[in-house]
Scaffold this motif. Structure first.
Motif, PDB file in Angstrom:
ATOM      1  N   ASP A  61       0.825  -1.194   0.013  1.00 12.90           N
ATOM      2  CA  ASP A  61      -0.103  -0.039  -0.177  1.00 12.90           C
ATOM      3  C   ASP A  61       1.027   1.239   0.076  1.00 12.90           C
ATOM      4  O   ASP A  61       0.490   2.292  -0.806  1.00 12.90           O
ATOM      5  CB  ASP A  61      -1.019  -0.051   1.340  1.00 12.90           C
ATOM      6  N   PHE A  62       1.931   1.174   0.761  1.00 16.93           N
ATOM      7  CA  PHE A  62       2.777   2.577   0.874  1.00 16.93           C
ATOM      8  C   PHE A  62       3.620   2.423  -0.393  1.00 16.93           C
ATOM      9  O   PHE A  62       3.680   3.978  -0.941  1.00 16.93           O
ATOM     10  CB  PHE A  62       3.945   2.025   2.036  1.00 16.93           C
ATOM     11  N   HIS A  63       4.145   1.739  -1.193  1.00 16.45           N
ATOM     12  CA  HIS A  63       4.738   1.758  -2.471  1.00 16.45           C
ATOM     13  C   HIS A  63       3.481   2.176  -3.434  1.00 16.45           C
ATOM     14  O   HIS A  63       4.206   2.898  -4.500  1.00 16.45           O
ATOM     15  CB  HIS A  63       5.209   0.362  -2.811  1.00 16.45           C
ATOM     16  N   ARG A  64       2.419   1.970  -3.447  1.00 19.82           N
ATOM     17  CA  ARG A  64       1.346   2.516  -4.131  1.00 19.82           C
ATOM     18  C   ARG A  64       0.629   3.552  -3.960  1.00 19.82           C
ATOM     19  O   ARG A  64      -0.135   4.215  -4.764  1.00 19.82           O
ATOM     20  CB  ARG A  64       0.275   1.305  -4.398  1.00 19.82           C
ATOM     21  N   ASP A  65       0.928   4.399  -2.895  1.00 23.09           N
ATOM     22  CA  ASP A  65       0.667   5.550  -2.403  1.00 23.09           C
ATOM     23  C   ASP A  65       1.091   6.773  -3.417  1.00 23.09           C
ATOM     24  O   ASP A  65       2.063   6.747  -3.925  1.00 23.09           O
ATOM     25  CB  ASP A  65       1.339   6.183  -1.261  1.00 23.09           C
ATOM     26  N   MET A  66      -0.027   7.478  -3.986  1.00 23.85           N
ATOM     27  CA  MET A  66       0.431   8.421  -5.164  1.00 23.85           C
ATOM     28  C   MET A  66       1.344   9.489  -4.689  1.00 23.85           C
ATOM     29  O   MET A  66       2.230   9.796  -5.620  1.00 23.85           O
ATOM     30  CB  MET A  66      -1.013   9.129  -5.454  1.00 23.85           C
ATOM     31  N   LEU A  67       1.254  10.076  -3.697  1.00 19.83           N
ATOM     32  CA  LEU A  67       2.324  11.114  -3.179  1.00 19.83           C
ATOM     33  C   LEU A  67       3.831  10.770  -3.154  1.00 19.83           C
ATOM     34  O   LEU A  67       4.854  11.234  -3.599  1.00 19.83           O
ATOM     35  CB  LEU A  67       1.807  11.851  -2.113  1.00 19.83           C
ATOM     36  N   PHE A  68       4.010   9.317  -2.682  1.00 19.59           N
ATOM     37  CA  PHE A  68       5.059   8.535  -2.368  1.00 19.59           C
ATOM     38  C   PHE A  68       5.680   8.421  -3.732  1.00 19.59           C
ATOM     39  O   PHE A  68       6.872   8.758  -4.289  1.00 19.59           O
ATOM     40  CB  PHE A  68       5.038   7.440  -1.811  1.00 19.59           C
ATOM     41  N   LEU A  69       4.774   7.975  -4.867  1.00 19.13           N
ATOM     42  CA  LEU A  69       5.153   7.755  -6.084  1.00 19.13           C
ATOM     43  C   LEU A  69       5.595   9.124  -6.738  1.00 19.13           C
ATOM     44  O   LEU A  69       6.736   8.741  -7.508  1.00 19.13           O
ATOM     45  CB  LEU A  69       4.274   7.074  -6.924  1.00 19.13           C
ATOM     46  N   LEU A  70       4.885   9.849  -6.730  1.00 22.35           N
ATOM     47  CA  LEU A  70       5.459  11.203  -7.420  1.00 22.35           C
ATOM     48  C   LEU A  70       6.567  11.668  -6.998  1.00 22.35           C
ATOM     49  O   LEU A  70       7.495  12.213  -7.515  1.00 22.35           O
ATOM     50  CB  LEU A  70       4.107  12.203  -7.144  1.00 22.35           C
ATOM     51  N   HIS A  71       6.801  11.677  -5.470  1.00 17.91           N
ATOM     52  CA  HIS A  71       8.139  12.003  -5.047  1.00 17.91           C
ATOM     53  C   HIS A  71       9.290  11.153  -5.400  1.00 17.91           C
ATOM     54  O   HIS A  71      10.358  11.561  -6.042  1.00 17.91           O
ATOM     55  CB  HIS A  71       8.095  12.059  -3.602  1.00 17.91           C
ATOM     56  N   ASP A  72       9.179   9.987  -5.298  1.00 17.01           N
ATOM     57  CA  ASP A  72      10.159   8.762  -5.673  1.00 17.01           C
ATOM     58  C   ASP A  72      10.630   8.913  -7.172  1.00 17.01           C
ATOM     59  O   ASP A  72      11.679   8.739  -7.460  1.00 17.01           O
ATOM     60  CB  ASP A  72       9.689   7.333  -5.412  1.00 17.01           C
ATOM     61  N   VAL A  73       9.490   8.888  -8.048  1.00 16.12           N
ATOM     62  CA  VAL A  73       9.659   9.094  -9.402  1.00 16.12           C
ATOM     63  C   VAL A  73      10.586  10.242  -9.800  1.00 16.12           C
ATOM     64  O   VAL A  73      11.702  10.369 -10.631  1.00 16.12           O
ATOM     65  CB  VAL A  73       8.505   9.085 -10.392  1.00 16.12           C
ATOM     66  N   ALA A  74      10.128  11.343  -9.308  1.00 20.73           N
ATOM     67  CA  ALA A  74      10.856  12.770  -9.498  1.00 20.73           C
ATOM     68  C   ALA A  74      12.511  12.601  -8.976  1.00 20.73           C
ATOM     69  O   ALA A  74      13.364  13.118  -9.380  1.00 20.73           O
ATOM     70  CB  ALA A  74      10.397  13.931  -8.730  1.00 20.73           C
ATOM     71  N   ARG A  75      12.564  12.109  -7.838  1.00 24.79           N
ATOM     72  CA  ARG A  75      14.022  11.791  -7.083  1.00 24.79           C
ATOM     73  C   ARG A  75      14.818  10.859  -8.079  1.00 24.79           C
ATOM     74  O   ARG A  75      15.989  11.154  -8.319  1.00 24.79           O
ATOM     75  CB  ARG A  75      13.766  11.108  -5.653  1.00 24.79           C
TER      76      ARG A  75
END
Length: 215
Positions: A61-75
């Protein structure tokens, strides 16, 4: 040797004393103790399994969190761009300056610092390095001599051509396996998110300004 073997069979030690194993084996409640231990072990195993399953589900669930994904892809994109820029003896921030100056030639250092969201002194130092490499020059604003306008020079064009190649390659990598319809939907969604956040940010700035005036 024969005496020790006989003592073991009788549950005694070599001196004739009763061993701990013999006492346990002869205890009337030994079966109950063993059963209790088995039950406790099974309970512990079940709890470990349940915790593991819950943990894996929670992590998913954490890895599919939208805000986490946006941040991690940008990183990850920033890390990749940093690596590619270093191969040319430059930094990602310098690349960003060249791209912005190509899009908006003649902007001031202050305007550029706002676009990059960094302090003006930081932009000034980056421009100093680019100017030393003959890629950028400062020109005084004809209407306000206190303002320096930034313009690209010829050597920057070759670098921008290389940057375009890297951007195309990174886009190809990050969109691999994603169909055009999905990419279009993603782009529209990101544009919508950006517009919403920009509008909200401007509204808050206006509210802050009104509050300061009232004070």
């Amino acid at each position: 040797m024969e005496q020790r073997d006989r003592a073991k069979r009788l549950g005694c030690d070599s001196t004739g004393g009763i061993t701990r194993a013999a006492v346990i084996n002869d205890s009337p409640g030994n079966d109950n103790v063993i059963e209790d231990n088995v039950i406790k072990n099974n309970v512990i195993k079940d709890k470990v399994i349940k915790d593991k399953v819950w943990g894996e589900a929670h992590l998913d669930d954490f890895h599919r969190d939208m805000l986490f994904l946006l941040h991690d892809v940008a990183r990850l994109l920033r890390v990749e761009a940093d690596k590619r820029a270093r191969q040319h003896g430059m930094t990602r921030a310098q690349w960003a300056i060249l791209i912005w100056l190509e899009r908006q030639p003649g902007i001031s250092q202050k305007e550029l610092s706002e676009l990059l969201e960094v302090e003006p002194i930081t932009v000034a130092r980056l421009i100093d390095r680019l100017q030393a490499r003959g890629m950028v020059e400062r020109r005084p604003d004809p209407r306000d001599r206190r303002i320096w306008r930034l313009h690209l020079l010829s050597p920057a064009r070759d670098v921008l051509h290389e940057i375009d190649g890297h951007r195309a390659d990174m886009t190809r990598i990050v969109t691999n396996g994603i169909d055009e319809a999905t990419l279009e939907t993603m782009t529209e969604a990101l544009l919508r998110m950006k517009a919403t956040l920009t509008q909200d940010s401007h509204a808050k700035r206006g509210l802050d300004a009104d509050t300061r005036e009232e004070v």
